[in-house]
Design a protein around this motif. Structure first.
Motif, short mmCIF file in Angstrom:
data_model
loop_
_atom_site.label_atom_id
_atom_site.label_comp_id
_atom_site.label_asym_id
_atom_site.label_seq_id
_atom_site.Cartn_x
_atom_site.Cartn_y
_atom_site.Cartn_z
N ALA A 45 1.35 9.23 3.65
CA ALA A 45 2.34 8.40 4.33
C ALA A 45 2.03 6.91 4.29
O ALA A 45 2.94 6.08 4.25
N THR A 46 0.75 6.55 4.33
CA THR A 46 0.41 5.13 4.45
C THR A 46 -1.08 4.94 4.16
O THR A 46 -1.78 5.87 3.78
N SER A 47 -1.53 3.72 4.38
CA SER A 47 -2.94 3.40 4.16
C SER A 47 -3.40 2.43 5.24
O SER A 47 -2.68 1.48 5.59
N PHE A 48 -4.58 2.67 5.77
CA PHE A 48 -5.14 1.79 6.79
C PHE A 48 -6.15 0.85 6.13
O PHE A 48 -7.35 0.98 6.28
N VAL A 49 -5.59 -0.08 5.39
CA VAL A 49 -6.39 -1.10 4.73
C VAL A 49 -6.07 -2.45 5.37
O VAL A 49 -5.12 -2.58 6.15
N SER A 50 -6.83 -3.45 5.02
CA SER A 50 -6.58 -4.78 5.56
C SER A 50 -5.23 -5.30 5.09
O SER A 50 -4.93 -5.25 3.88
N PRO A 51 -4.40 -5.80 5.99
CA PRO A 51 -3.12 -6.39 5.59
C PRO A 51 -3.30 -7.54 4.60
O PRO A 51 -2.37 -7.86 3.84
N LYS A 52 -4.47 -8.15 4.61
CA LYS A 52 -4.75 -9.23 3.66
C LYS A 52 -4.67 -8.73 2.23
O LYS A 52 -4.19 -9.43 1.33
N TRP A 53 -5.14 -7.49 2.01
CA TRP A 53 -5.17 -6.94 0.65
C TRP A 53 -3.89 -6.20 0.29
O TRP A 53 -3.43 -6.26 -0.85
N VAL A 54 -3.32 -5.48 1.25
CA VAL A 54 -2.09 -4.73 0.98
C VAL A 54 -1.11 -4.99 2.13
O VAL A 54 -0.95 -4.17 3.04
N PRO A 55 -0.42 -6.14 2.11
CA PRO A 55 0.48 -6.48 3.21
C PRO A 55 1.63 -5.48 3.37
O PRO A 55 2.16 -5.33 4.48
N GLN A 56 2.00 -4.80 2.30
CA GLN A 56 3.10 -3.84 2.39
C GLN A 56 2.81 -2.73 3.39
O GLN A 56 3.73 -2.15 3.97
N LEU A 57 1.54 -2.41 3.61
CA LEU A 57 1.18 -1.30 4.48
C LEU A 57 0.58 -1.77 5.81
O LEU A 57 -0.14 -1.01 6.47
#
Length: 286
Positions: A45-57
């Motif tokens: 469903a999604t990814s819990f990564v830094s918004p800095k790297w993947v702003p889409q998620l």
């Protein structure tokens, strides 16, 4: 040899993360709900990564809290580190995924560390997941070739996959990240991996850069794999892999499998509704 093949739908995460314009959470939620209606038992469903790297998620919590959860479907999230894992746990993810590379060049360019360092980082996460009763899936990137290092040795794929399995991952998805694979190279890679890891613990993740992802699926089926990743509408690719066109599209994969005598449990009419909706939200964001 099972006549059922499980399709792991990765479009909402691995697909949408590559869209340049931000897609609102409400649209992502609606897409996931349509995919749930199609009968997928696994949806990333999604990814819990830094918004800095993947702003889409950046809206991962909102997406997981807003979806209509279908009984029998697991809603997964990619978690690159402990912070991401803790967020996913709090948000109610049913399972999480970690990712390593079989190529040193890709590992350093993608997650800024060596393969060995990336595996060390995951040890703490896997230990926490075991205590929490959280299932963890492992991804191995660049199982055929790397955009930085060139061809990847099948033995390197085997070693990383074994390390993830030994840490506690219930399944290892082998990713042809730049779509360089052919039936011959995919078979050679799997023949190196399978003596050490059973087919029932492996999944195939093919990109369609050279329009032969379905041929690679057939090669993997012949060697016993019965789980494949795909993305609704063929969304995706890899933002850190130049030339990676897109994930194998779910619709053609379902058609191939059903035509070959395998069952998937996917409602094709419902899947077409999800594909049609996807076109509306990606056109709106273009």
């Amino acid at each position: 040899m099972s006549d059922h093949v499980r399709i792991y739908e990765v479009g909402p995460r691995d697909g949408l993360q590559n869209e340049a314009m931000l897609i609102p959470a409400v649209a992502k939620i609606a897409l996931i709900d349509l995919l749930s209606d199609a009968g997928f038992t696994k949806i990333e469903a999604t990814s819990f990564v830094s918004p800095k790297w993947v702003p889409q998620l950046a809206d991962a919590e909102a997406v997981l809290s807003g979806i209509r959860r279908r009984p029998g479907t697991d809603y997964a999230a990619l978690t690159p580190n402990m912070k991401g894992y803790e967020r996913a746990l709090a948000a109610g993810a049913d399972e999480v995924a970690v990712f390593a590379s079989a190529s040193e060049g890709f590992s350093r360019n993608n997650i800024n560390c060596s393969i060995a360092e990336s595996l060390q980082r995951f040890e703490l996460l896997l230990e926490a997941a075991k205590k929490d009763g959280m299932r963890v899936r492992g991804y191995v990137s660049c199982v055929i070739a790397c955009p930085y290092d060139g061809p990847v040795a099948p033995e390197a794929v085997r070693d990383v996959a074994m390390a993830l399995l030994d840490m506690g991952c219930y399944e290892i998805s082998l990713g042809d990240t730049i779509g360089a694979g052919t039936p011959e190279t995919v078979s050679a890679m799997l023949e190196a991996v399978l003596p050490s890891l059973p087919a029932k613990r492996l999944a195939g993740h093919f990109h369609d850069t050279r329009d032969n992802a379905l041929e690679n699926v057939t090669a993997a089926l012949d060697l016993g794999l019965r789980v494949f990743d795909s993305a609704v509408g063929g969304l995706g690719g890899c933002p850190y892999a130049p030339g990676a066109k897109g994930n194998l599209a779910t619709g053609p994969l379902v058609e191939l499998l059903e035509r070959s005598g395998f069952s998937t449990g996917i409602d094709c009419d419902a899947l077409k509704k999800a594909e049609a909706y996807l076109q509306t939200i990606t056109r709106a964001s273009a």
